[in-house]
Design a protein around this motif. Structure first.
Motif, PDB file in Angstrom:
ATOM      1  N   ALA A  37      49.456 -12.181   2.542  1.00 37.98           N
ATOM      2  CA  ALA A  37      50.238 -12.725   3.653  1.00 37.98           C
ATOM      3  C   ALA A  37      51.629 -13.161   3.233  1.00 37.98           C
ATOM      4  O   ALA A  37      52.511 -13.353   4.078  1.00 37.98           O
ATOM      5  N   ALA A  38      51.858 -13.332   1.922  1.00 40.17           N
ATOM      6  CA  ALA A  38      53.197 -13.686   1.446  1.00 40.17           C
ATOM      7  C   ALA A  38      54.155 -12.497   1.497  1.00 40.17           C
ATOM      8  O   ALA A  38      55.383 -12.685   1.499  1.00 40.17           O
ATOM      9  N   ILE A  39      53.627 -11.284   1.557  1.00 42.08           N
ATOM     10  CA  ILE A  39      54.461 -10.082   1.463  1.00 42.08           C
ATOM     11  C   ILE A  39      55.527 -10.019   2.555  1.00 42.08           C
ATOM     12  O   ILE A  39      56.701  -9.725   2.263  1.00 42.08           O
ATOM     13  N   PRO A  40      55.201 -10.274   3.834  1.00 39.29           N
ATOM     14  CA  PRO A  40      56.264 -10.190   4.857  1.00 39.29           C
ATOM     15  C   PRO A  40      57.426 -11.140   4.611  1.00 39.29           C
ATOM     16  O   PRO A  40      58.581 -10.801   4.926  1.00 39.29           O
ATOM     17  N   PHE A  41      57.166 -12.311   4.043  1.00 31.67           N
ATOM     18  CA  PHE A  41      58.234 -13.281   3.810  1.00 31.67           C
ATOM     19  C   PHE A  41      59.061 -12.900   2.574  1.00 31.67           C
ATOM     20  O   PHE A  41      60.268 -13.107   2.549  1.00 31.67           O
ATOM     21  N   VAL A  42      58.397 -12.338   1.563  1.00 27.19           N
ATOM     22  CA  VAL A  42      59.137 -11.786   0.423  1.00 27.19           C
ATOM     23  C   VAL A  42      60.037 -10.651   0.899  1.00 27.19           C
ATOM     24  O   VAL A  42      61.220 -10.558   0.528  1.00 27.19           O
ATOM     25  N   TRP A  43      59.488  -9.796   1.745  1.00 25.41           N
ATOM     26  CA  TRP A  43      60.243  -8.675   2.304  1.00 25.41           C
ATOM     27  C   TRP A  43      61.430  -9.174   3.127  1.00 25.41           C
ATOM     28  O   TRP A  43      62.557  -8.678   2.990  1.00 25.41           O
ATOM     29  N   VAL A  82      49.591 -20.990  -2.492  1.00 25.00           N
ATOM     30  CA  VAL A  82      50.950 -21.312  -2.918  1.00 25.00           C
ATOM     31  C   VAL A  82      51.939 -20.158  -2.739  1.00 25.00           C
ATOM     32  O   VAL A  82      53.062 -20.389  -2.245  1.00 25.00           O
ATOM     33  N   PRO A  83      51.634 -18.908  -3.120  1.00 27.44           N
ATOM     34  CA  PRO A  83      52.627 -17.851  -2.874  1.00 27.44           C
ATOM     35  C   PRO A  83      53.026 -17.750  -1.405  1.00 27.44           C
ATOM     36  O   PRO A  83      54.210 -17.595  -1.094  1.00 27.44           O
ATOM     37  N   LEU A  84      52.060 -17.851  -0.509  1.00 29.31           N
ATOM     38  CA  LEU A  84      52.379 -17.769   0.916  1.00 29.31           C
ATOM     39  C   LEU A  84      53.261 -18.931   1.356  1.00 29.31           C
ATOM     40  O   LEU A  84      54.304 -18.735   1.981  1.00 29.31           O
ATOM     41  N   LEU A  85      52.846 -20.157   1.036  1.00 29.31           N
ATOM     42  CA  LEU A  85      53.604 -21.322   1.481  1.00 29.31           C
ATOM     43  C   LEU A  85      54.992 -21.383   0.845  1.00 29.31           C
ATOM     44  O   LEU A  85      55.978 -21.738   1.506  1.00 29.31           O
ATOM     45  N   SER A  86      55.086 -21.037  -0.434  1.00 30.12           N
ATOM     46  CA  SER A  86      56.406 -21.054  -1.082  1.00 30.12           C
ATOM     47  C   SER A  86      57.295 -19.953  -0.517  1.00 30.12           C
ATOM     48  O   SER A  86      58.508 -20.147  -0.355  1.00 30.12           O
ATOM     49  N   ALA A  87      56.710 -18.791  -0.193  1.00 35.33           N
ATOM     50  CA  ALA A  87      57.501 -17.711   0.395  1.00 35.33           C
ATOM     51  C   ALA A  87      58.015 -18.106   1.780  1.00 35.33           C
ATOM     52  O   ALA A  87      59.175 -17.832   2.123  1.00 35.33           O
ATOM     53  N   ILE A  88      57.168 -18.738   2.578  1.00 32.92           N
ATOM     54  CA  ILE A  88      57.602 -19.199   3.900  1.00 32.92           C
ATOM     55  C   ILE A  88      58.715 -20.229   3.756  1.00 32.92           C
ATOM     56  O   ILE A  88      59.745 -20.167   4.438  1.00 32.92           O
ATOM     57  N   ALA A  89      58.501 -21.207   2.873  1.00 32.47           N
ATOM     58  CA  ALA A  89      59.482 -22.278   2.700  1.00 32.47           C
ATOM     59  C   ALA A  89      60.837 -21.714   2.286  1.00 32.47           C
ATOM     60  O   ALA A  89      61.883 -22.067   2.852  1.00 32.47           O
ATOM     61  N   ILE A  90      60.857 -20.823   1.302  1.00 34.40           N
ATOM     62  CA  ILE A  90      62.118 -20.280   0.802  1.00 34.40           C
ATOM     63  C   ILE A  90      62.789 -19.400   1.854  1.00 34.40           C
ATOM     64  O   ILE A  90      63.995 -19.515   2.116  1.00 34.40           O
ATOM     65  N   ASP A  91      62.023 -18.520   2.468  1.00 34.47           N
ATOM     66  CA  ASP A  91      62.595 -17.610   3.453  1.00 34.47           C
ATOM     67  C   ASP A  91      63.170 -18.363   4.639  1.00 34.47           C
ATOM     68  O   ASP A  91      64.293 -18.096   5.091  1.00 34.47           O
ATOM     69  N   LEU A  99      62.763 -26.409  10.296  1.00 36.00           N
ATOM     70  CA  LEU A  99      61.444 -26.928  10.679  1.00 36.00           C
ATOM     71  C   LEU A  99      60.297 -26.091  10.111  1.00 36.00           C
ATOM     72  O   LEU A  99      59.389 -26.650   9.478  1.00 36.00           O
ATOM     73  N   PRO A 100      60.278 -24.752  10.294  1.00 35.02           N
ATOM     74  CA  PRO A 100      59.196 -23.968   9.672  1.00 35.02           C
ATOM     75  C   PRO A 100      59.162 -24.128   8.153  1.00 35.02           C
ATOM     76  O   PRO A 100      58.091 -24.161   7.550  1.00 35.02           O
ATOM     77  N   GLY A 101      60.344 -24.221   7.545  1.00 34.48           N
ATOM     78  CA  GLY A 101      60.384 -24.416   6.098  1.00 34.48           C
ATOM     79  C   GLY A 101      59.761 -25.723   5.681  1.00 34.48           C
ATOM     80  O   GLY A 101      59.008 -25.791   4.700  1.00 34.48           O
ATOM     81  N   LEU A 102      60.039 -26.789   6.435  1.00 34.22           N
ATOM     82  CA  LEU A 102      59.475 -28.097   6.107  1.00 34.22           C
ATOM     83  C   LEU A 102      57.969 -28.134   6.350  1.00 34.22           C
ATOM     84  O   LEU A 102      57.236 -28.811   5.618  1.00 34.22           O
ATOM     85  N   ILE A 103      57.499 -27.429   7.364  1.00 34.80           N
ATOM     86  CA  ILE A 103      56.056 -27.362   7.603  1.00 34.80           C
ATOM     87  C   ILE A 103      55.357 -26.697   6.411  1.00 34.80           C
ATOM     88  O   ILE A 103      54.301 -27.156   5.945  1.00 34.80           O
ATOM     89  N   ALA A 104      55.948 -25.612   5.899  1.00 31.86           N
ATOM     90  CA  ALA A 104      55.375 -24.947   4.720  1.00 31.86           C
ATOM     91  C   ALA A 104      55.392 -25.871   3.515  1.00 31.86           C
ATOM     92  O   ALA A 104      54.429 -25.912   2.735  1.00 31.86           O
ATOM     93  N   ILE A 105      56.461 -26.637   3.357  1.00 31.36           N
ATOM     94  CA  ILE A 105      56.543 -27.581   2.240  1.00 31.36           C
ATOM     95  C   ILE A 105      55.481 -28.662   2.385  1.00 31.36           C
ATOM     96  O   ILE A 105      54.858 -29.088   1.404  1.00 31.36           O
TER      97      ILE A 105
END
Length: 389
Positions: A37-43, A82-91, A99-105
């Motif tokens: 699930a982290a792949i779309p955010f890395v992409w 962690v890969p998913l949440l960190s990818a969401i936060a960074i992206d 707001l979405p970044g802070l939710i992931a954090i």
């Protein structure tokens, strides 16, 4: 919920899936889905920074990366989130979607007791890229939650806050460690490179991004966790043979993407390159190629071996041993038995601390034979002893 050992209340999110199937297969599938699930955010991050074709190459590099391969080859751990949440936060933070970044954090902070260190690093990244108030807020939040979890929440759940303290060379608590680092920076620097395995870890972590992650302030998101590992007294933490590298794999890969973009922009200003499109594509292709070259030396290589698909030769012995344990009892178990028994017993991890638990089942090595004998002298009865089970 795991609260008193590692602090991982996020694992409660997997409970509904256990209602569908209460076995270890649920954890394995959930882990695979979370990693994927982290792949779309890395992409998405890579597309925005380098371009669309480049994003596919970097996404593949993440998917087959050696930290992911190593992690899926060992027991399930909370790092699956962690890969998913960190990818969401960074992206999301990079895109200005706070707001979405802070939710992931927030999700990261309930994944493991030391995730405050990652939040500290991400705050430093935000501070250095111009979002100073947000950066300071994240840094303060990260350190506050880190101490709150260690000093208050874990003890409230019955845990020992010093159980995972592995920094006796630096001090007995975080303030002492920080004071030592300030007053003896040269000794701390030496400790980061004083073992061959640490050099290997540094190289393996930085090479997938061709070391260009070092050109990006985003690398600060991973740095506190890397320092935590390499300054520890525990040799296991220095190794690349466990799951620890998946905590930082997304950060370092995306930091490499950002670092490559910064380098190309620097070269353009000095008229070393024209537009840099070819250099961007070459970098993404090289990152993907590096990931491919690590596959034969990491666990994904097993997928090409027919022996990988053969049943465990000890399978029948394991089944017979587990049948001896009645339903509803409390049992201490090693990791290979615990998930299988969790649907019908209360399972504790067998960590050699003698608690008088009525049942114990474990795979052992010859070094533990003496420990088993000591249990027998204290009143335990040996009901099964075959193939080191």
């Amino acid at each position: 919920i795991q609260l008193a050992d590692h602090f991982s209340p996020i694992l409660a999110l997997l409970a509904p899936f256990y209602w569908l199937h209460d076995g270890p297969q649920t954890l394995i599938v959930a882990q695979a889905v979370l990693f994927a699930a982290a792949i779309p955010f890395v992409w998405n991050f890579t597309r925005r920074v380098l371009g669309t074709p480049h994003a596919y190459l970097v996404a593949v590099a993440y998917a087959i990366s050696w930290p992911i391969a190593t992690t899926v080859n060992v027991d399930f751990h909370e790092v699956a989130f962690v890969p998913l949440l960190s990818a969401i936060a960074i992206d999301r933070l990079h895109a200005g979607r706070t707001l979405p970044g802070l939710i992931a954090i927030g999700g990261l902070l309930i994944t493991k007791e030391d995730m405050g260190l990652m939040v500290l690093g991400l705050g430093a990244w935000q501070f250095l890229t111009g979002r100073r108030r947000l950066g300071i807020g994240l840094m303060v939040t990260g350190m506050t939650v880190l101490e709150l979890v260690r000093r208050v929440l874990i003890p409230l759940a019955g845990g020992d806050p010093s159980y995972y303290w592995r920094f006796n060379r630096l001090g007995e608590d975080l303030p002492e460690l920080l004071w030592f680092a300030v007053t003896h920076p040269h000794e701390v620097l030496i400790m980061l490179f004083d073992e061959h395995s640490k050099w290997d870890t540094w190289g393996m972590l930085l090479w997938p991004s061709l070391f260009l992650c070092l050109l990006s302030p985003l690398v600060l998101g991973a740095l506190p966790l890397i320092l935590e590992r390499l300054l520890a007294d525990s040799e296991n933490w220095w190794s690349t043979g466990w799951h620890y590298d998946s905590f930082t794999v997304v950060i370092l890969l995306l930091a490499g993407v950002d670092g490559a973009d910064r380098l190309i922009r620097w070269l353009r200003k000095r008229r070393k390159v024209h537009q840099g499109h070819g250099v961007r594509l070459a970098y993404a292709a090289a990152v993907c190629a590096v990931a491919v070259t690590t596959v034969p030396y990491r666990p994904f290589d097993q997928l090409m071996s027919p022996d990988f698909y053969k049943p465990d030769p000890r399978y029948q012995s394991r089944v017979e041993a587990m049948k001896l344990i009645p339903d509803g009892v409390v049992v201490e178990a090693s990791d290979d038995f615990g998930p299988k028994l969790s649907s019908r017993t209360t399972v504790l991890w067998w960590d050699y601390q003698k608690r008088g638990t009525p049942w114990i089942i474990a795979s052992i090595n010859p070094d533990l034979r003496g420990l088993v004998e000591s249990y027998l002298t204290e009143g335990y009865e040996l009901l099964f002893d075959r193939e080191d089970i």
